[in-house]
Structure formats: structure tokens, C-alpha cells
Design a protein around this motif. Structure first.
Motif, PDB file in Angstrom:
ATOM      1  N   SER A  15      12.439  -3.564   0.661  1.00 16.71           N
ATOM      2  CA  SER A  15      13.124  -4.716   1.079  1.00 16.71           C
ATOM      3  C   SER A  15      12.537  -5.855  -0.838  1.00 16.71           C
ATOM      4  O   SER A  15      12.748  -6.711  -1.419  1.00 16.71           O
ATOM      5  N   ALA A  16      10.922  -5.743   0.105  1.00 14.91           N
ATOM      6  CA  ALA A  16       9.999  -6.640  -0.698  1.00 14.91           C
ATOM      7  C   ALA A  16       9.733  -5.870  -2.891  1.00 14.91           C
ATOM      8  O   ALA A  16      10.087  -7.065  -3.456  1.00 14.91           O
ATOM      9  N   CYS A  17       9.875  -4.651  -2.568  1.00 15.62           N
ATOM     10  CA  CYS A  17       9.859  -3.576  -3.340  1.00 15.62           C
ATOM     11  C   CYS A  17      11.183  -4.142  -3.856  1.00 15.62           C
ATOM     12  O   CYS A  17      11.039  -4.812  -5.891  1.00 15.62           O
ATOM     13  N   ARG A  18      12.259  -3.934  -3.717  1.00 16.43           N
ATOM     14  CA  ARG A  18      13.474  -4.412  -4.534  1.00 16.43           C
ATOM     15  C   ARG A  18      13.559  -5.795  -5.194  1.00 16.43           C
ATOM     16  O   ARG A  18      13.478  -6.623  -6.161  1.00 16.43           O
ATOM     17  N   ALA A  19      12.869  -6.752  -4.236  1.00 14.07           N
ATOM     18  CA  ALA A  19      12.574  -8.308  -4.701  1.00 14.07           C
ATOM     19  C   ALA A  19      11.495  -8.434  -6.249  1.00 14.07           C
ATOM     20  O   ALA A  19      12.289  -8.906  -7.221  1.00 14.07           O
ATOM     21  N   GLN A  20      11.097  -6.915  -5.767  1.00 11.46           N
ATOM     22  CA  GLN A  20       9.693  -7.956  -6.641  1.00 11.46           C
ATOM     23  C   GLN A  20      10.411  -6.277  -8.075  1.00 11.46           C
ATOM     24  O   GLN A  20       9.532  -7.096  -9.211  1.00 11.46           O
ATOM     25  N   GLY A  21      11.017  -5.723  -7.918  1.00  9.62           N
ATOM     26  CA  GLY A  21      11.430  -4.397  -9.366  1.00  9.62           C
ATOM     27  C   GLY A  21      10.652  -3.565  -9.203  1.00  9.62           C
ATOM     28  O   GLY A  21      10.742  -2.684 -10.221  1.00  9.62           O
ATOM     29  N   ALA A  22      10.510  -3.413  -8.295  1.00 10.05           N
ATOM     30  CA  ALA A  22       8.602  -1.928  -8.119  1.00 10.05           C
ATOM     31  C   ALA A  22       9.725  -0.530  -7.517  1.00 10.05           C
ATOM     32  O   ALA A  22      10.662  -0.578  -6.234  1.00 10.05           O
ATOM     33  N   THR A  23       9.592  -0.020  -8.177  1.00 10.91           N
ATOM     34  CA  THR A  23       9.596   1.445  -7.567  1.00 10.91           C
ATOM     35  C   THR A  23       8.725   1.938  -6.577  1.00 10.91           C
ATOM     36  O   THR A  23       6.913   1.643  -7.264  1.00 10.91           O
ATOM     37  N   LEU A  24       8.422   3.287  -6.018  1.00 14.46           N
ATOM     38  CA  LEU A  24       7.557   4.068  -5.248  1.00 14.46           C
ATOM     39  C   LEU A  24       7.274   5.293  -5.374  1.00 14.46           C
ATOM     40  O   LEU A  24       8.620   6.131  -5.678  1.00 14.46           O
ATOM     41  N   ALA A  25       5.622   5.325  -4.872  1.00 17.66           N
ATOM     42  CA  ALA A  25       5.741   6.858  -5.031  1.00 17.66           C
ATOM     43  C   ALA A  25       4.657   7.005  -3.897  1.00 17.66           C
ATOM     44  O   ALA A  25       4.319   6.508  -3.789  1.00 17.66           O
ATOM     45  N   THR A  26       5.297   8.747  -3.148  1.00 14.92           N
ATOM     46  CA  THR A  26       4.025   8.608  -2.549  1.00 14.92           C
ATOM     47  C   THR A  26       3.486  10.662  -2.734  1.00 14.92           C
ATOM     48  O   THR A  26       3.821  10.994  -3.236  1.00 14.92           O
ATOM     49  N   ALA A  27       2.165  10.230  -1.722  1.00 10.31           N
ATOM     50  CA  ALA A  27       1.218  11.305  -2.046  1.00 10.31           C
ATOM     51  C   ALA A  27       0.567  11.472  -0.568  1.00 10.31           C
ATOM     52  O   ALA A  27      -0.427  10.813  -0.604  1.00 10.31           O
ATOM     53  N   GLU A  28       0.965  12.247  -0.239  1.00  7.73           N
ATOM     54  CA  GLU A  28       0.694  12.322   1.683  1.00  7.73           C
ATOM     55  C   GLU A  28      -0.143  14.023   1.388  1.00  7.73           C
ATOM     56  O   GLU A  28       0.040  14.842   1.044  1.00  7.73           O
ATOM     57  N   SER A  29      -0.736  13.611   2.406  1.00  9.28           N
ATOM     58  CA  SER A  29      -1.673  14.767   2.623  1.00  9.28           C
ATOM     59  C   SER A  29      -1.649  15.302   4.844  1.00  9.28           C
ATOM     60  O   SER A  29      -1.199  15.056   4.776  1.00  9.28           O
ATOM     61  N   CYS A  30      -2.477  14.062   4.947  1.00 12.39           N
ATOM     62  CA  CYS A  30      -2.700  14.706   6.400  1.00 12.39           C
ATOM     63  C   CYS A  30      -0.967  13.747   7.110  1.00 12.39           C
ATOM     64  O   CYS A  30      -0.886  14.353   8.284  1.00 12.39           O
ATOM     65  N   THR A  31      -0.873  13.120   6.966  1.00  7.86           N
ATOM     66  CA  THR A  31       1.550  12.734   7.004  1.00  7.86           C
ATOM     67  C   THR A  31       2.050  13.765   6.837  1.00  7.86           C
ATOM     68  O   THR A  31       2.686  13.954   7.194  1.00  7.86           O
ATOM     69  N   GLY A  32       1.842  14.872   5.957  1.00  7.98           N
ATOM     70  CA  GLY A  32       2.794  15.538   5.238  1.00  7.98           C
ATOM     71  C   GLY A  32       4.071  15.023   5.554  1.00  7.98           C
ATOM     72  O   GLY A  32       5.138  15.695   5.711  1.00  7.98           O
ATOM     73  N   GLY A  33       4.649  13.917   4.522  1.00  9.23           N
ATOM     74  CA  GLY A  33       5.090  13.646   4.584  1.00  9.23           C
ATOM     75  C   GLY A  33       6.312  12.781   4.852  1.00  9.23           C
ATOM     76  O   GLY A  33       6.931  11.654   4.594  1.00  9.23           O
TER      77      GLY A  33
END
Length: 160
Positions: A15-33
Motif C-alpha cells: 500500500s505504501a509503495c502504491r501511494a508513492q508509485g514505487a515498484t519492488l524487487a527482492t534479492a534473497e539468499s537465506c530466506t529462499g524467496g
């Protein structure tokens, strides 16, 4: 199954990203996605989540995110430098406005005096700025991974 609190935090971040018009990406190791999984468990998340890189091996960190193998060899995969480079690589390769990364020792084995079980390095990158957080989370593997996801969401909020 994902905890309700984690899903609420994921929904709040989207919701916060949408309010700012921001998009997300992730780069994960220990969490495996798990960070990407929590975000994409929310209906409609495809308008905000662009990509998720699971780079569990050192080779994947280099091949998919551009983390130089010589840096991994020098400081180790569980380090501030690698977490920062993972986030910056995900940002560049995805075209997202914000990229989150994590690399750590989720256990139960693999820890050392220098890098104990529960040590996680997280980073978040936006164009021109990368922030880092070093955490040592208590608990078992599942608890460490869940705490990492929640901390990643907190870091992302700090950039919005």
C-alpha cells in the motif's frame, strides 16, 4: 503457512509503495524467496512487485545479480558488502524503484564465532542510495527467516 502478521506487514508495504508509485524487487539468499512470497501472497501485488531473485549460491549471486566473485571470496557471502551489492544488482536488473536483499546464516548449522547462526545482513537500494542493516536474530531456522522478512519490510518502509 505464512503468519497473519507477516501478511499484514506485506500488505502495508505494498500500500505504501502504491501511494508513492514505487515498484519492488527482492534479492534473497537465506530466506529462499520468503520476502517475495509474502508480498505476492497479497492479491494484486503484481502492480508493485516486479521481480524476485533467489540467489542461494555464491555463483547465483554473481551470475544473476552481478556480485563480483572476488568480493564474495574476500569478505564472504554473509557480509554488508554482499548484501549491498545484491540489492543494487536487483535494482539494476529489475528496473524496480526499490530492491530489498538479505544474506545470512539461518542455521541450525553453518555458524561460526565471527558469523553466528542468526546473523543476517539486509540492504535496500533506491537509485543513488543503499542502506544496510546488520541483525542477529534469535531462534530456530524458521524464526530467523521470518524475522528477516519482517525486518526487510521495515527497511523498505524507511525508504518510502
Amino acid at each position: 503457512m505464512m503468519e497473519d502478521a507477516m501478511l499484514r506487514e506485506a500488505e502495508a508495504l505494498l500500500s505504501a509503495c502504491r501511494a508513492q508509485g514505487a515498484t519492488l524487487a527482492t534479492a534473497e539468499s537465506c530466506t529462499g524467496g520468503l520476502i517475495a512470497a509474502a508480498l505476492t501472497a497479497i492479491p494484486g501485488s503484481s502492480d508493485t512487485v516486479l521481480a524476485g531473485f533467489v540467489t542461494y549460491s555464491n555463483g547465483a549471486k554473481s551470475a544473476l545479480l552481478g556480485v563480483p566473485a572476488e568480493i564474495i571470496a574476500r569478505v564472504g557471502a554473509v557480509s554488508e558488502e554482499v548484501a549491498r551489492l545484491m540489492a543494487e544488482g536487483a535494482l539494476l536488473r529489475s528496473g524496480a524503484a526499490i530492491a530489498l536483499s538479505c544474506t545470512g546464516v539461518a542455521g541450525p548449522g553453518g555458524g561460526s564465532a565471527e558469523k553466528p547462526v542468526g546473523l543476517v545482513h539486509l540492504a535496500a537500494a533506491i537509485e543513488g542510495r543503499t542502506i544496510h542493516r546488520r541483525c542477529v536474530f534469535p531462534g530456530d531456522r524458521a524464526g530467523i527467516r521470518a524475522a528477516t522478512v519482517r525486518e526487510a519490510f521495515r527497511i523498505a518502509h524507511s525508504l518510502l
